[in-house]
Design a protein around this motif. Structure first.
Motif, PDB file in Angstrom:
ATOM      1  N   CYS A  24       0.963  -1.215  -0.047  1.00 45.97           N
ATOM      2  CA  CYS A  24       0.059   0.127   0.076  1.00 45.97           C
ATOM      3  C   CYS A  24       0.789   1.325  -0.148  1.00 45.97           C
ATOM      4  O   CYS A  24       1.995   1.027   0.074  1.00 45.97           O
ATOM      5  N   VAL A  25       0.309   2.365  -0.137  1.00 47.78           N
ATOM      6  CA  VAL A  25       1.194   3.804  -0.071  1.00 47.78           C
ATOM      7  C   VAL A  25       0.752   4.343   1.070  1.00 47.78           C
ATOM      8  O   VAL A  25      -0.551   4.253   1.635  1.00 47.78           O
ATOM      9  N   ALA A  44      -7.687   0.392  -8.090  1.00 46.95           N
ATOM     10  CA  ALA A  44      -7.530  -1.034  -8.700  1.00 46.95           C
ATOM     11  C   ALA A  44      -5.928  -1.321  -8.707  1.00 46.95           C
ATOM     12  O   ALA A  44      -4.948  -0.503  -8.850  1.00 46.95           O
ATOM     13  N   PRO A  45      -5.611  -2.480  -7.817  1.00 46.19           N
ATOM     14  CA  PRO A  45      -4.132  -2.795  -7.691  1.00 46.19           C
ATOM     15  C   PRO A  45      -3.472  -2.852  -9.153  1.00 46.19           C
ATOM     16  O   PRO A  45      -3.991  -3.235 -10.143  1.00 46.19           O
ATOM     17  N   THR A  46      -2.184  -2.558  -9.196  1.00 48.21           N
ATOM     18  CA  THR A  46      -1.326  -2.466 -10.283  1.00 48.21           C
ATOM     19  C   THR A  46      -0.766  -3.749 -10.727  1.00 48.21           C
ATOM     20  O   THR A  46      -0.508  -4.041 -11.790  1.00 48.21           O
ATOM     21  N   ASP A  47      -0.759  -4.862  -9.484  1.00 48.64           N
ATOM     22  CA  ASP A  47      -0.296  -6.148  -9.947  1.00 48.64           C
ATOM     23  C   ASP A  47      -0.672  -6.708  -8.719  1.00 48.64           C
ATOM     24  O   ASP A  47      -0.968  -6.151  -7.607  1.00 48.64           O
ATOM     25  N   GLU A  48      -0.161  -8.264  -8.518  1.00 41.59           N
ATOM     26  CA  GLU A  48      -0.722  -9.015  -7.527  1.00 41.59           C
ATOM     27  C   GLU A  48      -0.199  -8.833  -6.190  1.00 41.59           C
ATOM     28  O   GLU A  48      -0.593  -9.274  -5.097  1.00 41.59           O
ATOM     29  N   SER A  49       1.037  -8.020  -6.100  1.00 40.95           N
ATOM     30  CA  SER A  49       1.585  -7.446  -4.711  1.00 40.95           C
ATOM     31  C   SER A  49       0.952  -6.263  -4.419  1.00 40.95           C
ATOM     32  O   SER A  49       1.290  -5.766  -3.414  1.00 40.95           O
ATOM     33  N   ASP A  50       0.086  -5.569  -5.080  1.00 37.43           N
ATOM     34  CA  ASP A  50      -0.403  -4.334  -4.742  1.00 37.43           C
ATOM     35  C   ASP A  50      -1.930  -4.712  -4.202  1.00 37.43           C
ATOM     36  O   ASP A  50      -2.854  -5.131  -4.783  1.00 37.43           O
ATOM     37  N   SER A  51      -2.124  -4.182  -2.812  1.00 34.32           N
ATOM     38  CA  SER A  51      -3.553  -4.129  -2.395  1.00 34.32           C
ATOM     39  C   SER A  51      -4.390  -3.113  -2.794  1.00 34.32           C
ATOM     40  O   SER A  51      -5.701  -3.229  -2.840  1.00 34.32           O
ATOM     41  N   HIS A  91     -10.931  -5.030   4.200  1.00 34.18           N
ATOM     42  CA  HIS A  91     -11.761  -6.073   3.182  1.00 34.18           C
ATOM     43  C   HIS A  91     -12.736  -5.364   1.908  1.00 34.18           C
ATOM     44  O   HIS A  91     -13.164  -6.056   1.255  1.00 34.18           O
ATOM     45  N   PHE A  92     -12.780  -3.836   2.390  1.00 38.61           N
ATOM     46  CA  PHE A  92     -13.602  -3.346   1.261  1.00 38.61           C
ATOM     47  C   PHE A  92     -13.086  -3.183  -0.133  1.00 38.61           C
ATOM     48  O   PHE A  92     -12.052  -3.437  -0.203  1.00 38.61           O
ATOM     49  N   PRO A  93     -14.074  -3.113  -1.055  1.00 35.10           N
ATOM     50  CA  PRO A  93     -13.680  -3.298  -2.420  1.00 35.10           C
ATOM     51  C   PRO A  93     -12.863  -2.186  -2.927  1.00 35.10           C
ATOM     52  O   PRO A  93     -12.965  -1.077  -2.536  1.00 35.10           O
ATOM     53  N   VAL A  94     -12.249  -2.268  -4.441  1.00 38.91           N
ATOM     54  CA  VAL A  94     -11.756  -1.172  -4.954  1.00 38.91           C
ATOM     55  C   VAL A  94     -12.949  -0.390  -5.259  1.00 38.91           C
ATOM     56  O   VAL A  94     -14.097  -0.631  -5.352  1.00 38.91           O
ATOM     57  N   GLY A  95     -12.415   1.116  -5.194  1.00 42.77           N
ATOM     58  CA  GLY A  95     -13.448   2.067  -5.137  1.00 42.77           C
ATOM     59  C   GLY A  95     -13.798   2.766  -3.756  1.00 42.77           C
ATOM     60  O   GLY A  95     -14.299   3.773  -3.844  1.00 42.77           O
TER      61      GLY A  95
END
Length: 112
Positions: A24-25, A44-51, A91-95
């Motif tokens: 995360c940032v 939206a995550p940029t890759d699989e290692s990004d939450s 656990h909340f979704p992207v957005g």
């Protein structure tokens, strides 16, 4: 050139609070200055290692955030150690875009 940061928490103080969920940032206002998180949003995550999570104290200006020396990428668990109030929302979704309810450990939808 990046300067050496004097983090509020030492590596030895970080404990496992949540299952691994990626990076995360977070800004230095949180990790160096020790301010509470007042704004958190998930892109939206940029890759699989990004939450996709980004965390701010609410005191950052656009100029501050634009300077890459003022923020870093951390595991979400590390940032949860800085402010445990974020844990119920991870656990909340992207957005998702949340703002801390003043004087509490609760977050609500950001209506900026």
């Amino acid at each position: 050139m990046r300067k050496e940061k004097n983090f509020k928490l030492k590596a030895a103080d970080i404990i496992d609070l949540i299952p691994p969920m990626g990076g995360c940032v977070a800004t230095d206002r949180i990790t160096v200055d020790g301010l509470r998180i007042t704004r958190m949003y998930r892109e939206a995550p940029t890759d699989e290692s990004d939450s996709g999570w980004q965390f701010y104290s609410g005191t950052e200006t656009q100029e501050y955030v634009d300077d890459a020396n003022n923020w870093s990428i951390y595991s979400v668990n590390t940032i949860a150690n800085y402010d445990k109030a974020i844990i119920p929302y991870l656990h909340f979704p992207v957005g998702t875009d949340l703002e801390r309810v003043p004087g509490s450990d609760k977050f609500d939808i950001f209506c900026g």
